[in-house]
Design a protein around this motif. Structure first.
Motif, PDB file in Angstrom:
ATOM      1  N   GLN A  92       0.838  -1.207   0.000  1.00 57.63           N
ATOM      2  CA  GLN A  92       0.000   0.000   0.000  1.00 57.63           C
ATOM      3  C   GLN A  92       0.870   1.253   0.000  1.00 57.63           C
ATOM      4  O   GLN A  92       0.635   2.195  -0.771  1.00 57.63           O
ATOM      5  CB  GLN A  92      -0.903   0.000   1.230  1.00 57.63           C
ATOM      6  N   ALA A  93       1.898   1.270   0.876  1.00 59.75           N
ATOM      7  CA  ALA A  93       2.791   2.427   0.938  1.00 59.75           C
ATOM      8  C   ALA A  93       3.557   2.600  -0.365  1.00 59.75           C
ATOM      9  O   ALA A  93       3.759   3.725  -0.844  1.00 59.75           O
ATOM     10  CB  ALA A  93       3.758   2.262   2.109  1.00 59.75           C
ATOM     11  N   GLU A  94       3.979   1.487  -0.947  1.00 64.07           N
ATOM     12  CA  GLU A  94       4.730   1.527  -2.196  1.00 64.07           C
ATOM     13  C   GLU A  94       3.895   2.151  -3.311  1.00 64.07           C
ATOM     14  O   GLU A  94       4.373   3.010  -4.067  1.00 64.07           O
ATOM     15  CB  GLU A  94       5.153   0.108  -2.566  1.00 64.07           C
ATOM     16  N   ARG A  95       2.646   1.750  -3.427  1.00 61.42           N
ATOM     17  CA  ARG A  95       1.791   2.248  -4.502  1.00 61.42           C
ATOM     18  C   ARG A  95       1.427   3.712  -4.300  1.00 61.42           C
ATOM     19  O   ARG A  95       1.126   4.416  -5.259  1.00 61.42           O
ATOM     20  CB  ARG A  95       0.535   1.389  -4.605  1.00 61.42           C
ATOM     21  N   ALA A  96       1.481   4.157  -3.044  1.00 63.88           N
ATOM     22  CA  ALA A  96       1.213   5.565  -2.755  1.00 63.88           C
ATOM     23  C   ALA A  96       2.476   6.417  -2.864  1.00 63.88           C
ATOM     24  O   ALA A  96       2.422   7.632  -2.652  1.00 63.88           O
ATOM     25  CB  ALA A  96       0.610   5.706  -1.359  1.00 63.88           C
ATOM     26  N   GLY A  97       3.606   5.785  -3.191  1.00 68.20           N
ATOM     27  CA  GLY A  97       4.866   6.512  -3.282  1.00 68.20           C
ATOM     28  C   GLY A  97       5.425   6.910  -1.930  1.00 68.20           C
ATOM     29  O   GLY A  97       6.223   7.855  -1.838  1.00 68.20           O
ATOM     30  N   ARG A  98       5.042   6.183  -0.862  1.00 69.72           N
ATOM     31  CA  ARG A  98       5.458   6.543   0.494  1.00 69.72           C
ATOM     32  C   ARG A  98       6.330   5.467   1.154  1.00 69.72           C
ATOM     33  O   ARG A  98       6.570   5.511   2.352  1.00 69.72           O
ATOM     34  CB  ARG A  98       4.215   6.789   1.371  1.00 69.72           C
TER      35      ARG A  98
END
Length: 275
Positions: A115-121
Motif C-alpha cells: 500500500q505504501a509503495e503504490r502511494a509513493g510513500r
C-alpha cells in the motif's frame, strides 16, 4: 518478529506471497488495509485457538481437507481478497503451526508495505521504522515495556499512539501497533526487520551506517552510489550518528563490515602491533 528458518516454511511463504500480490492487484488503499487487518485477525485467531491452529497447520493431512476447514470457518468472516490468501496459506506445508501464524503476520505486513509503495510513500515508511527502532532501542524502559509480552496490548498501543500518532505515515503506525501487540523479542529489532523488509520491496540491500558526524543528503547519495558500485546492486542507507567513533564511518551490509572509523583504525593498529 520471528524469522522463518525452515526451508518448507520459506517455500510456503513464497507461494502464499504470490497469492497476496494477486489479491492486491487493482485494490484501493482501503481494500489493502482491510486485507492486512483480516490477515492479522486470522493470525490472532490461530494464536488463541490451539485446536484450530494444529488442524490447519497439520502437514500430515490432505491440503484439500485443510482448505475445506478454513473455508467452512472463515468464508463468512473474510473478504474476497483475504480468503484466497488464507486458503493458499493453509494448503501450503509449514514446518510448524507457529510458522503458519508468523507467515500470516508477514503477509499482512507485506500488504501494508505494498500500500505504501503504490502511494509513493515506501521510502518514508522505511525511514520512520528505522528511526523508531533506534529511538526505542535507546530508551531502556520504553523498550522493556513495549517488548514485554505480558503487558496489556491496549496499554502498549496507547503508548505507541502517544509517541507517533499524527507524526508518521498511517502504514508505519499500523505496523508498529501490530508489532507491539505480539512482540517476538526486542521491539527495536522487530522494527529493524520491518525496515529491511521495506527496503527489499524495492530490491535494495540495506547499509547500516554509523558516522561520527551527521551526513548531508549529498554525502549520503555519494555513499549509496559508492556502495552500489561495490555490491553491484542498489543500496539503502540507514544512518546513525555515533560521536564515539571519533571520526569516519562504519558500514555494515549484511554480515560484512567496512570500518573506516578512527576507533576502528586504532583497533586494527593495536592488533597489528600485537602480532
Amino acid at each position: 518478529m520471528s524469522t522463518l528458518v525452515n526451508a518448507a516454511s520459506r517455500d510456503a511463504l513464497a507461494a502464499t506471497e504470490l497469492q497476496l500480490l494477486q489479491a492486491t492487484d487493482g485494490a484501493a488503499a482501503a481494500e489493502i488495509t482491510g486485507l492486512a487487518d483480516e490477515l492479522f485477525g486470522v493470525a490472532e485467531l490461530l494464536r488463541r485457538e490451539a485446536t484450530l491452529r494444529r488442524a490447519l497447520a497439520d502437514a500430515s493431512t490432505d491440503p484439500r481437507t485443510r482448505e475445506d476447514l478454513a473455508r467452512g470457518l472463515l468464508a463468512d468472516r473474510l473478504g474476497g481478497r483475504a480468503l484466497p490468501v488464507v486458503v493458499e496459506a493453509v494448503r501450503s506445508r509449514w514446518s510448524s503451526a507457529k510458522d503458519l501464524i508468523s507467515g500470516l503476520e508477514r503477509l499482512a505486513r507485506t500488504a501494508l508495505l505494498v500500500q505504501a509503495e503504490r502511494a509513493g510513500r515506501l521510502d518514508a515508511v522505511e525511514d520512520e521504522l528505522f528511526r523508531l527502532g533506534r529511538i526505542i532501542g535507546g530508551q531502556v524502559d520504553l523498550e522493556r515495556l513495549l517488548s514485554d509480552p505480558t503487558t496489556s496490548a491496549e496499554g502498549k498501543e496507547a503508548v505507541v499512539d502517544q509517541l507517533i500518532a499524527g507524526k508518521v505515515e498511517e502504514v508505519t503506525q499500523s505496523l508498529v501497533r501490530q508489532l507491539v501487540t505480539h512482540p517476538q523479542g526486542r521491539v527495536s529489532d522487530g522494527l529493524e526487520e520491518l525496515a529491511e523488509l521495506s527496503a527489499k520491496r524495492r530490491e535494495r540491500s540495506v547499509a547500516h551506517v554509523r558516522s561520527a558526524t551527521p551526513l548531508s543528503e549529498e554525502q549520503q547519495q555519494r555513499l549509496a552510489s559508492t556502495l552500489q558500485r561495490i555490491y553491484s546492486r542498489p543500496i539503502a542507507i540507514h544512518l546513525e550518528v555515533d560521536p564515539d567513533l571519533g571520526g569516519g564511518l562504519m558500514v555494515r551490509v549484511g554480515d560484512e563490515i567496512i570500518d573506516g572509523s578512527v576507533v576502528g583504525r586504532l583497533q586494527s593498529l593495536r592488533r597489528d602491533l600485537a602480532d
